[in-house]
Design a protein around this motif. Structure first.
Motif, PDB file in Angstrom:
ATOM      1  N   MET A   1       0.851  -1.195   0.000  1.00  0.00           N
ATOM      2  CA  MET A   1       0.000   0.000   0.000  1.00  0.00           C
ATOM      3  C   MET A   1       0.882   1.239   0.000  1.00  0.00           C
ATOM      4  O   MET A   1       1.637   1.474   0.939  1.00  0.00           O
ATOM      5  CB  MET A   1      -0.932   0.037   1.214  1.00  0.00           C
ATOM      6  CG  MET A   1      -1.772   1.320   1.275  1.00  0.00           C
ATOM      7  SD  MET A   1      -2.706   1.519   2.807  1.00  0.00           S
ATOM      8  CE  MET A   1      -4.036   0.364   2.547  1.00  0.00           C
ATOM      9  N   LEU A   2       0.786   2.022  -1.074  1.00  0.00           N
ATOM     10  CA  LEU A   2       1.529   3.275  -1.174  1.00  0.00           C
ATOM     11  C   LEU A   2       0.644   4.373  -0.586  1.00  0.00           C
ATOM     12  O   LEU A   2      -0.285   4.846  -1.236  1.00  0.00           O
ATOM     13  CB  LEU A   2       1.875   3.563  -2.635  1.00  0.00           C
ATOM     14  CG  LEU A   2       2.563   2.420  -3.389  1.00  0.00           C
ATOM     15  CD1 LEU A   2       2.832   2.818  -4.833  1.00  0.00           C
ATOM     16  CD2 LEU A   2       3.859   2.014  -2.696  1.00  0.00           C
ATOM     17  N   ALA A   3       0.926   4.755   0.642  1.00  0.00           N
ATOM     18  CA  ALA A   3       0.074   5.711   1.362  1.00  0.00           C
ATOM     19  C   ALA A   3       0.411   7.133   0.925  1.00  0.00           C
ATOM     20  O   ALA A   3       1.095   7.886   1.634  1.00  0.00           O
ATOM     21  CB  ALA A   3       0.248   5.541   2.865  1.00  0.00           C
ATOM     22  N   ASN A   4      -0.086   7.515  -0.258  1.00  0.00           N
ATOM     23  CA  ASN A   4       0.211   8.844  -0.782  1.00  0.00           C
ATOM     24  C   ASN A   4      -0.402   9.951   0.060  1.00  0.00           C
ATOM     25  O   ASN A   4       0.052  11.094   0.010  1.00  0.00           O
ATOM     26  CB  ASN A   4      -0.284   8.948  -2.232  1.00  0.00           C
ATOM     27  CG  ASN A   4       0.546   8.098  -3.172  1.00  0.00           C
ATOM     28  OD1 ASN A   4       1.706   7.832  -2.906  1.00  0.00           O
ATOM     29  ND2 ASN A   4      -0.050   7.659  -4.261  1.00  0.00           N
ATOM     30  N   SER A   5      -1.441   9.615   0.821  1.00  0.00           N
ATOM     31  CA  SER A   5      -2.024  10.612   1.722  1.00  0.00           C
ATOM     32  C   SER A   5      -0.975  11.114   2.710  1.00  0.00           C
ATOM     33  O   SER A   5      -0.974  12.290   3.086  1.00  0.00           O
ATOM     34  CB  SER A   5      -3.215  10.017   2.471  1.00  0.00           C
ATOM     35  OG  SER A   5      -2.865   8.778   3.065  1.00  0.00           O
TER      36      SER A   5
END
Length: 475
Positions: free
Chosen positions: A377-381
């Motif tokens: 999961m790439l947590a761009n947030s």
């Protein structure tokens, strides 16, 4: 008997301890990122779906990143997951599509979007190229420039005229319906006025509400209700596809007509595939309704932003030879402050918690190993709320975009994803929002009547109905 009973208990305790230890310490051909796998089977799913009533990063990610570092491991719905808030790693992963990773969806998402088995929409090669190509053809910058902008303005005008005639407007339903009806018109010439009994936009609203629910398919659960709504929406779309296929009036002007014309050229374009593709594209375009609501809420709460926004759009009207002419591409591109407002809302909004990928092979990074088969999961947030990049990140400040380094932004601002999977409808979404704001601030006044509480669940949503009142500006 007591001895036998004690032996059985001892064996069970040893087995459970072994199983629990194996669950907590997964096998890896290297060093796993730090973290916790949570409880057996359910992992840390319950912590992930606890609502957070703030635009800030969801506590599930924020607390673990502070404890374990920017890359950590967890487990969600029995799936081992690596979560990353590291901009370098995130940018590296989005560029490895088809080599080290492939797009992936948790079971809930996969079921909603028809991404299971042979209908898996994450396919690479010809399938992905075709879907991206046909989407760009109808939603890309050229389509917006050549034909969609005036259509958007006429559609928004009609919507706002309707809203202004009402005492107050339920913005979730109204914005969702507006965005859905316009998108469906482009995709398959959907006429909401002629077939309003289908109420398809309401189906998608209810599906979006359960986007991150726990995948427990029993009556009474949010997941069960969403699957029911999804099946009804798919049935509606299947009827539309069938009617289009047998129709003799194909113009290739909408997306579905083009796809049907291409069925003889592309073997994977079956009737079921077209239904799934339409559902996925509609769902992706429909998500922007939450961002639009957030933008309205933030502008209403910041008078200085509204004033500068109004000044910019009134200047556009004054510069025209014909004040009643429709928006042009050059005018849209001249909306400097408007695009800053949209970027700021996209930065703070982050409808979903992150981009999901599946490791195709072991991935080495910064001394850690991400095992093959694990979800990433790439947590761009987290990147877009990073105080080291965006000063006072929870403040709505569109002016910040004047001074941000474009190179830094490219690594820390990915509201539409990145790499070959970047959303093909990015320009379409921004253009629609800009057009909506143009009509709104030049022709209408609006006030918030009630509601508008925001929560991350972890998907961004409004927990109570945002009611607004619209009135036409007097000349």
């Amino acid at each position: 008997m007591w001895t036998i009973g004690l032996c059985i208990v001892a064996v069970l305790v040893i087995y459970f301890t072994y199983w629990l230890n194996k669950w907590s310490n997964p096998r890896c051909n290297g060093v796993l990122p730090p973290g916790s796998m949570g409880l057996p089977l359910i992992g840390e799913t319950l912590q992930l779906i606890v609502p957070s009533y703030s635009l800030d990063l969801h506590p599930f990610i924020k607390k673990r990143a502070q404890r374990y570092g920017p890359i950590f491991r967890t487990s969600v719905a029995s799936r081992p997951v690596i979560v990353s808030t590291n901009p370098e790693f995130n940018n590296y992963i989005v560029k490895q599509e088809g080599r080290l990773v492939e797009i992936w969806y948790l079971d809930t998402f996969a079921k909603f979007l028809g991404m299971e088995g042979e209908n898996k929409m994450s396919a690479l090669g010809d399938v992905h190229k075709y879907i991206r190509s046909i989407t760009l053809n109808h939603l890309g910058a050229d389509a917006v420039k050549e034909k969609l902008l005036p259509q958007m303005e006429e559609f928004v005008n009609k919507a706002l005229q309707t809203w202004s005639s009402q005492p107050s407007v339920d913005m979730r339903d109204a914005a969702s319906k507006m965005l859905f009806d316009f998108g469906a018109k482009i995709f398959f010439s959907y006429d909401a006025e002629k077939i309003s009994q289908m109420n398809m936009s309401e189906k998608f609203t209810n599906i979006l509400a359960g986007f991150m629910s726990f995948p427990l398919n029993i009556p009474g659960t949010a997941y069960y209700k969403c699957l029911k709504e999804q099946n009804e929406a798919l049935s509606m779309l299947r009827k539309i596809v069938k009617e289009k296929i047998i129709s003799t009036e194909k113009s290739s002007e909408d997306l579905l007509d083009q796809a049907i014309d291409d069925m003889d050229k592309k073997k994977f374009l079956s009737e079921d595939f077209l239904v799934t593709m339409l559902f996925a594209i509609l769902f992706a375009s429909f998500e922007s309704s939450v961002t639009l609501l957030l933008t309205l809420k933030l502008i209403a709460e910041h008078p200085a932003v509204l004033q500068e926004l109004t000044d910019e759009h009134e200047a556009i009207l004054k510069s025209r030879e014909n004040p009643k002419s429709l928006l042009t591409w050059d005018e849209y591109k001249s909306m400097t402050f408007t695009l800053q407002v949209i970027n700021e809302a996209l930065r703070m909004g982050n409808v979903t918690p992150g981009l999901l990928r599946k490791a195709l092979k072991d991935i080495e990074f910064d001394g850690y190993t991400i095992p093959s088969g694990w979800t990433v999961m790439l947590a761009n947030s987290a990147l877009q709320l990073n105080p080291n990049i965006y000063k006072d990140p929870l403040a709505f400040n569109p002016w910040r975009w004047k001074d941000l380094d474009p190179l830094v932004v490219s690594k820390n601002f990915m509201p539409f994803g990145g790499g070959i999977r970047q959303c093909a409808g990015a320009e379409y979404t921004k253009a629609f929002m800009a057009t909506f704001l143009h009509v709104l601030v030049t022709k209408y006044r609006w006030t918030k009547v009630k509601g508008g509480t925001i929560a991350r669940n972890p998907v961004l949503e409004f927990t109570d109905v945002l009611h607004m009142k619209f009135s036409v500006k007097s000349n």
